[in-house]
Motif scaffolding. Sequence first.
Motif, short mmCIF file in Angstrom:
data_model
loop_
_atom_site.label_atom_id
_atom_site.label_comp_id
_atom_site.label_asym_id
_atom_site.label_seq_id
_atom_site.Cartn_x
_atom_site.Cartn_y
_atom_site.Cartn_z
N ALA A 258 -3.13 -5.28 -2.18
CA ALA A 258 -3.43 -4.80 -0.83
C ALA A 258 -4.90 -4.99 -0.50
O ALA A 258 -5.25 -5.41 0.61
N ILE A 259 -5.79 -4.71 -1.45
CA ILE A 259 -7.22 -4.92 -1.21
C ILE A 259 -7.49 -6.40 -0.92
O ILE A 259 -8.26 -6.74 -0.02
N ASN B 226 -10.53 -1.11 2.88
CA ASN B 226 -11.20 0.08 2.39
C ASN B 226 -10.26 1.26 2.20
O ASN B 226 -10.49 2.11 1.35
N VAL B 227 -9.19 1.33 2.98
CA VAL B 227 -8.20 2.37 2.73
C VAL B 227 -7.56 2.13 1.37
O VAL B 227 -7.40 3.07 0.56
N ALA B 228 -7.21 0.89 1.08
CA ALA B 228 -6.64 0.57 -0.23
C ALA B 228 -7.65 0.81 -1.35
O ALA B 228 -7.29 1.28 -2.44
N ARG B 229 -8.92 0.46 -1.10
CA ARG B 229 -9.96 0.72 -2.11
C ARG B 229 -10.03 2.21 -2.45
O ARG B 229 -10.16 2.59 -3.62
N LEU B 230 -10.00 3.04 -1.42
CA LEU B 230 -10.12 4.48 -1.63
C LEU B 230 -9.00 4.97 -2.55
O LEU B 230 -9.24 5.72 -3.51
N PHE C 128 0.83 -1.20 0.00
CA PHE C 128 0.00 0.00 0.00
C PHE C 128 0.86 1.25 0.00
O PHE C 128 0.65 2.18 -0.79
N PHE C 129 1.83 1.31 0.92
CA PHE C 129 2.62 2.53 1.03
C PHE C 129 3.50 2.76 -0.19
O PHE C 129 3.74 3.91 -0.58
#
Length: 647
Positions: A195-196, A212-216, A140-141
């Motif tokens: 990540a999702i 959901n952070v990754a989805r966003l 993700f990062f």
Amino acid sequence: MIKLNKKLIIGAVFLSLTFTGCNEILDEQPRSLYTVDYMNTADGINASLPSMYRHLRLLYGNGYFMSNCQNGTDESTFAQSADGNFRELDMSGNGNINPATFPTSMVWSAAFPNINTANAVIQRGPAFNVSEALISEARFFRAFDYFMLVQTYGGVPLNLGSGELMFNTDPVTTSERNTVPEVYTRAIIPDLKKAIDNLPTNPRVTGGLTKNVARLFLAKAYLTYGWWLQNPNNIPTYPETPRTDPDGHNAQFYFQQAYDLAMAGITNPGPYGLQPTYYDVNVGSNDRNNECMLYADHTQSSTFYNESDPVGFGSGWAPDNFAAWMQTWNYTAIRTSTSATSYTNTVSSVQREAAQSLGRPWVRMAPPIGVIKNTFADKTNDSRYDGTFVTTYRGNWNKGGVTNAVLYNANNLPVSPGGAILSFLNDDTQTPAYPSGAGQNGVGAGSLPGRADWVIAPNGISRIVYPGLWKIGTYRTDDPNGLGYPNAGLTRPFNVAKFSEFYFIAAEAAVKGASGTMSARDLINVIRARAGKWKFNNAQNTAYVADNSAAMIAATPATITIDYILAERSREYYGEFYRWYDLVRTQKWVDYSATYQIGGSSYGNHTPQTVNRTIQPFHYLRPIPQGQLDAMQVPADVKAKYQNPGY
């Protein structure tokens, strides 16, 4: 590629951090540096994961990154005390952005060390039995940083010296930039998809990453890449490359992907959701609420965990949170009289205090008049103006040692502690009687008959006196009766991602042609309906319960346009580091920011001046930082080709 030193800190991290059990905060352990050898151990890999959360502090809450994201747009201009870090970005002839400009270099310097740390975790984690769920935090990062880079500079290197997306262990002095499509399709999109798939629905630590952070961010990346492929205003890219997708998809495909993914986030919220009112989202006592999905965190309980003294004198430098200072004017200059008969023996009636509406004044940035009059035109139904700005400055002299129970303010009328000393009017229907220069009150504010508070109308806002930023202001609980520690860095989290943005992403994608169960108007009205609900009135400093949702929905136009979405995004996210990226994505920067109005830089300047900006197509990319070019030992013509055109 990116120049690294084996003896320097990998990922530019000053602390080694480890995770504890589920739903705990990050537990940090001191370590002087990360070496390549340390990254060959299980401890090194595990310790690197929380360091990636920490690197958010380098940008979010940083006042200079705020300048990068807002100055030169319709949201902000430079204020009276600004230096070149703010004037250069205004695009108004007060300096030019160049490779040595600091704020525009910040994404580059923050992202690449963290990307290399992420590469190490992704590459070496499996050998130490690190779970894919944890490795996906690094994915993700890495995607997050590449997304920031590609939006800021265009195409950037995927190879840091040891191969594409590989951990680099040796200093190198050459670099080659990949194209924008390569960065999206080889790094950002694959990493976020994985990540999702592998991140948990609920964060395993407070503030931790989730599906959901990754989805966003994937939805936002799809949306941004779709705009890039479409390129409606023929903005140049660099390195030069055709506006075609390597996977054969067109812009419409990515707009639909953005819509579908944002809707998946809305319908599968997990632990997230919308707060009942806009006030609830931003009031300090409700920090880390469930609308805030990712944030750069701080604490007032520990110098070590905070990385700065939470009660000392703030550095005004990362990793402190000090962005709120930038758009805080010097309200302590207001003077109020101790005499009931003459304006003499004046005192500072609004003293510097660690309160959300006050805090440390730096006077570096100011809102143009259009923000107050146009962006936030509806100040009655819509709670977001009141929930964004400080429009009433109230007396607190009693907390600073002034013993007078009553002071005498405008029209020599009495005021008590907590009373309004200076107010910014909602509109220009009344014209205050302004003094010549600073006047009795010391800041050039005017008066209206029968009012004890000094007043300034929207047309009277200047580079030296203007509404401050309440929403990101100081909040503390360790000195409730005194002035507290207003000079320390803020100990609040600074939000990076909010659940509400799912609605904006889906709405924007719908305007661009995506289809689904909710229209752009349906989606925007969810946000607008919430904005119509009041819980507290900051201007009046009192509880105020009202539900203007019906009026807000009725005022929404039948056809939603990109312009309307951009206006709503500014009302929702003003001061939160979104604006330059929003205007660059939609290629609307010139349309919104080519001209603005504001008063001058001296007390008593209340005549709006029209300022013109020069924004050229090449400005849609920031320059490659001079430090990167200086570190490259390559011929001059290679360096010249590495730099974005125009710089």
